[in-house]
Design a protein around this motif. Structure first.
Motif, PDB file in Angstrom:
ATOM      1  N   VAL A   1      66.401  85.268  40.950  1.00  0.00           N
ATOM      2  CA  VAL A   1      66.024  86.115  39.669  1.00  0.00           C
ATOM      3  C   VAL A   1      64.678  86.199  39.479  1.00  0.00           C
ATOM      4  N   THR A   2      64.019  85.026  39.368  1.00  0.00           N
ATOM      5  CA  THR A   2      62.496  84.845  39.119  1.00  0.00           C
ATOM      6  C   THR A   2      61.784  85.856  40.087  1.00  0.00           C
ATOM      7  N   ILE A   3      62.102  85.658  41.405  1.00  0.00           N
ATOM      8  CA  ILE A   3      61.281  86.609  42.560  1.00  0.00           C
ATOM      9  C   ILE A   3      61.681  87.852  42.280  1.00  0.00           C
ATOM     10  N   ILE A   4      62.839  88.476  42.030  1.00  0.00           N
ATOM     11  CA  ILE A   4      63.136  89.682  41.701  1.00  0.00           C
ATOM     12  C   ILE A   4      62.080  90.485  40.809  1.00  0.00           C
ATOM     13  N   ARG A   5      61.994  89.427  39.606  1.00  0.00           N
ATOM     14  CA  ARG A   5      61.316  89.971  38.562  1.00  0.00           C
ATOM     15  C   ARG A   5      59.701  90.008  38.546  1.00  0.00           C
ATOM     16  N   LEU A   6      59.174  89.458  39.872  1.00  0.00           N
ATOM     17  CA  LEU A   6      58.050  89.296  40.034  1.00  0.00           C
ATOM     18  C   LEU A   6      57.084  90.830  40.103  1.00  0.00           C
ATOM     19  N   PRO A   7      56.138  91.154  39.726  1.00  0.00           N
ATOM     20  CA  PRO A   7      55.718  92.536  39.823  1.00  0.00           C
ATOM     21  C   PRO A   7      55.062  93.034  41.083  1.00  0.00           C
ATOM     22  N   SER A   8      54.526  92.015  41.764  1.00  0.00           N
ATOM     23  CA  SER A   8      53.627  92.071  42.841  1.00  0.00           C
ATOM     24  C   SER A   8      54.717  92.147  44.073  1.00  0.00           C
TER      25      SER A   8
ATOM     26  N   LYS B   1      53.618  91.644  47.335  1.00  0.00           N
ATOM     27  CA  LYS B   1      53.187  90.435  48.152  1.00  0.00           C
ATOM     28  C   LYS B   1      53.507  89.171  47.647  1.00  0.00           C
ATOM     29  N   GLU B   2      53.686  88.826  46.437  1.00  0.00           N
ATOM     30  CA  GLU B   2      54.015  87.729  45.599  1.00  0.00           C
ATOM     31  C   GLU B   2      55.564  87.473  45.998  1.00  0.00           C
ATOM     32  N   LYS B   3      56.361  88.622  46.053  1.00  0.00           N
ATOM     33  CA  LYS B   3      57.696  88.549  46.369  1.00  0.00           C
ATOM     34  C   LYS B   3      57.985  88.072  47.708  1.00  0.00           C
ATOM     35  N   LYS B   4      57.150  88.634  48.743  1.00  0.00           N
ATOM     36  CA  LYS B   4      57.353  88.206  50.013  1.00  0.00           C
ATOM     37  C   LYS B   4      56.981  86.898  50.194  1.00  0.00           C
ATOM     38  N   LYS B   5      55.800  86.275  49.636  1.00  0.00           N
ATOM     39  CA  LYS B   5      55.314  84.979  49.917  1.00  0.00           C
ATOM     40  C   LYS B   5      56.632  84.120  49.269  1.00  0.00           C
ATOM     41  N   ALA B   6      57.393  84.199  48.091  1.00  0.00           N
ATOM     42  CA  ALA B   6      58.151  83.335  47.714  1.00  0.00           C
ATOM     43  C   ALA B   6      59.350  83.287  48.585  1.00  0.00           C
ATOM     44  N   PHE B   7      59.828  84.523  48.865  1.00  0.00           N
ATOM     45  CA  PHE B   7      61.068  84.544  49.728  1.00  0.00           C
ATOM     46  C   PHE B   7      60.770  83.954  51.050  1.00  0.00           C
ATOM     47  N   SER B   8      59.377  83.947  51.458  1.00  0.00           N
ATOM     48  CA  SER B   8      59.132  83.060  52.989  1.00  0.00           C
ATOM     49  C   SER B   8      59.373  81.920  52.675  1.00  0.00           C
ATOM     50  N   THR B   9      58.944  81.237  51.913  1.00  0.00           N
ATOM     51  CA  THR B   9      58.690  79.860  51.519  1.00  0.00           C
ATOM     52  C   THR B   9      60.464  79.363  51.277  1.00  0.00           C
ATOM     53  N   CYS B  10      61.239  80.170  50.718  1.00  0.00           N
ATOM     54  CA  CYS B  10      62.632  79.776  50.361  1.00  0.00           C
ATOM     55  C   CYS B  10      63.409  80.252  51.552  1.00  0.00           C
ATOM     56  N   SER B  11      63.235  81.051  52.049  1.00  0.00           N
ATOM     57  CA  SER B  11      63.938  81.339  53.456  1.00  0.00           C
ATOM     58  C   SER B  11      64.169  80.262  54.438  1.00  0.00           C
ATOM     59  N   SER B  12      63.093  79.579  54.668  1.00  0.00           N
ATOM     60  CA  SER B  12      62.977  78.292  55.562  1.00  0.00           C
ATOM     61  C   SER B  12      63.869  77.449  55.005  1.00  0.00           C
ATOM     62  N   HIS B  13      63.779  77.234  53.723  1.00  0.00           N
ATOM     63  CA  HIS B  13      64.576  75.967  53.273  1.00  0.00           C
ATOM     64  C   HIS B  13      66.233  76.397  53.494  1.00  0.00           C
ATOM     65  N   LEU B  14      66.556  77.647  53.091  1.00  0.00           N
ATOM     66  CA  LEU B  14      67.685  78.004  53.053  1.00  0.00           C
ATOM     67  C   LEU B  14      68.375  78.175  54.604  1.00  0.00           C
ATOM     68  N   ILE B  15      67.708  78.029  55.359  1.00  0.00           N
ATOM     69  CA  ILE B  15      68.029  78.391  56.880  1.00  0.00           C
ATOM     70  C   ILE B  15      68.375  76.678  57.184  1.00  0.00           C
ATOM     71  N   VAL B  16      67.632  76.035  56.895  1.00  0.00           N
ATOM     72  CA  VAL B  16      67.920  74.454  57.147  1.00  0.00           C
ATOM     73  C   VAL B  16      69.079  73.889  56.263  1.00  0.00           C
ATOM     74  N   LEU B  17      69.260  74.535  54.975  1.00  0.00           N
ATOM     75  CA  LEU B  17      70.415  74.293  54.285  1.00  0.00           C
ATOM     76  C   LEU B  17      71.578  74.644  54.909  1.00  0.00           C
ATOM     77  N   SER B  18      71.648  75.774  55.514  1.00  0.00           N
ATOM     78  CA  SER B  18      72.842  76.278  56.047  1.00  0.00           C
ATOM     79  C   SER B  18      73.396  75.481  57.228  1.00  0.00           C
ATOM     80  N   LEU B  19      72.551  74.999  57.969  1.00  0.00           N
ATOM     81  CA  LEU B  19      72.959  74.263  59.174  1.00  0.00           C
ATOM     82  C   LEU B  19      73.384  72.797  58.822  1.00  0.00           C
ATOM     83  N   MET B  20      72.912  72.117  57.785  1.00  0.00           N
ATOM     84  CA  MET B  20      72.986  70.958  57.513  1.00  0.00           C
ATOM     85  C   MET B  20      74.435  70.921  56.656  1.00  0.00           C
TER      86      MET B  20
END
Length: 320
Positions: free
Chosen positions: A231-238, A240-259
């Motif tokens: 929700v917070t990322i969607i509200r980001l105005p930039s 570039k900021e959205k892409k950076k935030a999603f990039s960090t979180c996507s790595s975490h979510l891939i590992v979470l899915s496997l585990m």
């Protein structure tokens, strides 16, 4: 497959078993040498990748942040976790020696389940760290200070230890006087409970409840944290900021899915005697695939870590 020994020695409450036989992967025993090489390379790559993360995080002051502190702890966990299982599996592939002593089997089961439980709690802590960093950025340095980080990691150990110790002690007190072949490539609690000649209904229910509580607690915290993050990322105005935030979180979510996927399949079953054979494939994901992919998916694709790694290697080259 090696045959087990008949041992008359009594080792506990009705227990006459001195050692177990790890069945491994009976359908592909003829490929033992190939499997040894594949698992050895995967194990070495996993240890090397996670060790690099720990080393770089300690060596580079720019990575002395809560995020990388938790990542380094998680990488250390992964090294210990995979080392609990894979070396014994390599011995089985190389020498064909499939036996493991009664005590060593329970020690392996305890360390494996304890590290797994603590690891899931650590995953929840890492989710909270990302939530505070993205949703409360102004308060992040105050909330996630060094003392808080240490307390959170200590809490993961402290919460997991009594629950897992109690469960393993309960399984240890069961009687083992019949079959000794474990249909797995390491000692886990589900196949051990299945081999007992005692009434295991209460033990199975305790194992199910503990697995459900630990996995669901971690999962619920993670879902709530990431729901707020999205929700917070969607509200980001930039963009570039959205892409950076999603990039960090996507790595975490891939590992979470496997585990979560592999562990829910293995442990969250009221009747642990069901589908033991299929647990081997799911356990391979947890003990081989995930620790191997973590350094690549989780951190080594990070530009900041890449830069720190390049500079460290450059400094090592200059010092020579």
């Amino acid at each position: 497959m090696m045959m087990w020994k008949e041992v008359p020695m009594e080792m506990g409450n009705g227990t006459t078993v001195q050692e177990f036989t790890l069945e491994g992967f009976p359908a592909i025993q003829h490929l033992r040498k190939v499997l040894f090489l594949v698992h050895l390379l995967a194990y070495l790559a996993s240890i090397a990748g996670n060790a690099v993360i720990v080393t770089i995080t300690c060596a580079d002051s720019r990575l002395h942040t809560p995020m990388y502190f938790f990542l380094s702890i998680f990488s250390f966990f992964e090294c210990c976790f995979t080392s609990t299982v894979i070396p014994k599996l390599l011995v089985i592939f190389l020498s064909g020696r499939q036996t493991i002593s009664f005590l060593a089997c329970f020690i392996q089961a305890f360390v494996f389940v304890f590290l797994g439980a603590a690891g899931f709690l650590l995953i929840a802590v890492m989710s909270l760290d990302r939530y505070v960093a993205i949703c409360k950025p102004l308060h992040y340095p105050t909330i996630m200070n060094l003392k808080t980080c240490f307390l959170l990691v200590t809490a993961c150990f402290a919460l997991a230890f009594p629950f897992i110790t109690g469960l393993v002690v309960k399984v240890f007190q069961l009687s083992f006087c019949g079959p000794r072949i474990i249909p797995h490539f390491f000692c886990d609690l589900a196949p051990l409970i299945h081999l007992s000649c005692s009434d295991t209904s209460s033990t199975e229910m305790l194992a199910f409840v503990l697995a459900l509580v630990i996995l669901l607690t971690s999962l619920i915290i993670t879902i709530i944290a990431y729901s707020n993050i999205v929700v917070t990322i969607i509200r980001l105005p930039s963009a570039k900021e959205k892409k950076k935030a999603f990039s960090t979180c996507s790595s975490h979510l891939i590992v979470l899915s496997l585990m979560y996927g592999s562990c829910v399949f293995i442990y969250v079953k009221p009747k642990q005697t069901n589908r033991l054979d299929s647990n081997r494939e799911a356990a391979l994901v947890n003990t081989v695939v995930t620790p191997l992919l973590n350094p690549v998916i989780y951190t080594l694709r990070n530009k900041q870590v890449h830069q720190a790694l390049r500079e460290t290697m450059y400094r090592m080259k200059i010092s020579r």
